[in-house]
Design a protein around this motif. Sequence first.
Motif, PDB file in Angstrom:
ATOM      1  N   ARG A  65       0.832  -1.214   0.000  1.00 30.29           N
ATOM      2  CA  ARG A  65       0.000   0.000   0.000  1.00 30.29           C
ATOM      3  C   ARG A  65       0.858   1.252   0.000  1.00 30.29           C
ATOM      4  O   ARG A  65       0.579   2.211  -0.716  1.00 30.29           O
ATOM      5  N   MET A  66       1.916   1.240   0.791  1.00 32.06           N
ATOM      6  CA  MET A  66       2.790   2.413   0.858  1.00 32.06           C
ATOM      7  C   MET A  66       3.519   2.634  -0.469  1.00 32.06           C
ATOM      8  O   MET A  66       3.654   3.769  -0.929  1.00 32.06           O
ATOM      9  N   ASP A  67       3.970   1.552  -1.091  1.00 32.78           N
ATOM     10  CA  ASP A  67       4.633   1.660  -2.396  1.00 32.78           C
ATOM     11  C   ASP A  67       3.668   2.187  -3.447  1.00 32.78           C
ATOM     12  O   ASP A  67       4.031   3.019  -4.282  1.00 32.78           O
ATOM     13  N   SER A  68       2.419   1.705  -3.413  1.00 27.90           N
ATOM     14  CA  SER A  68       1.413   2.148  -4.375  1.00 27.90           C
ATOM     15  C   SER A  68       1.082   3.623  -4.173  1.00 27.90           C
ATOM     16  O   SER A  68       0.908   4.358  -5.136  1.00 27.90           O
ATOM     17  N   ALA A  69       1.001   4.045  -2.918  1.00 29.49           N
ATOM     18  CA  ALA A  69       0.700   5.447  -2.630  1.00 29.49           C
ATOM     19  C   ALA A  69       1.819   6.343  -3.161  1.00 29.49           C
ATOM     20  O   ALA A  69       1.566   7.418  -3.695  1.00 29.49           O
ATOM     21  N   ARG A  70       3.055   5.894  -3.055  1.00 30.64           N
ATOM     22  CA  ARG A  70       4.200   6.669  -3.554  1.00 30.64           C
ATOM     23  C   ARG A  70       4.189   6.747  -5.077  1.00 30.64           C
ATOM     24  O   ARG A  70       4.537   7.759  -5.653  1.00 30.64           O
ATOM     25  N   SER A  71       3.795   5.648  -5.712  1.00 28.67           N
ATOM     26  CA  SER A  71       3.828   5.614  -7.177  1.00 28.67           C
ATOM     27  C   SER A  71       2.514   6.099  -7.801  1.00 28.67           C
ATOM     28  O   SER A  71       2.434   6.233  -9.014  1.00 28.67           O
ATOM     29  N   GLY A  72       1.500   6.311  -6.979  1.00 32.21           N
ATOM     30  CA  GLY A  72       0.223   6.796  -7.496  1.00 32.21           C
ATOM     31  C   GLY A  72      -0.667   5.721  -8.096  1.00 32.21           C
ATOM     32  O   GLY A  72      -1.628   6.015  -8.783  1.00 32.21           O
ATOM     33  N   THR A  73      -0.350   4.445  -7.838  1.00 30.82           N
ATOM     34  CA  THR A  73      -1.176   3.346  -8.339  1.00 30.82           C
ATOM     35  C   THR A  73      -1.886   2.692  -7.180  1.00 30.82           C
ATOM     36  O   THR A  73      -1.539   2.885  -6.021  1.00 30.82           O
ATOM     37  N   ARG A  74      -2.867   1.883  -7.512  1.00 32.20           N
ATOM     38  CA  ARG A  74      -3.630   1.158  -6.487  1.00 32.20           C
ATOM     39  C   ARG A  74      -3.035  -0.193  -6.235  1.00 32.20           C
ATOM     40  O   ARG A  74      -2.721  -0.923  -7.177  1.00 32.20           O
ATOM     41  N   ALA A  75      -2.862  -0.563  -4.980  1.00 36.07           N
ATOM     42  CA  ALA A  75      -2.305  -1.872  -4.622  1.00 36.07           C
ATOM     43  C   ALA A  75      -3.365  -2.946  -4.707  1.00 36.07           C
ATOM     44  O   ALA A  75      -4.527  -2.726  -4.372  1.00 36.07           O
TER      45      ALA A  75
END
Length: 77
Positions: A65-75
């Motif tokens: 979730r944190m990686d997705s939030a940083r990249s702007g994509t949904r986990a």
Amino acid sequence: MAEEAADTRSYLVVLNDEEQYSIWLADRELPLGWRAEGVRGSREECLAHIGTVWTDMRPLSLRNRMDSARSGTRAAV
């Protein structure tokens, strides 16, 4: 105080789907949701291995979730 007897039992390093580590007695059936990671040895050996490989204590779902939030994509959940 009596000295504790040495623990001579064999342990396994186990891992769950969230990539969280623990140890489990090698002669017992693994609990649901856990799998053997591949290391077997004394309690101290298994804990030392975990100390080396478990460098990020966050559960896998939180890291995703944190990686997705940083990249702007949904986990994926």
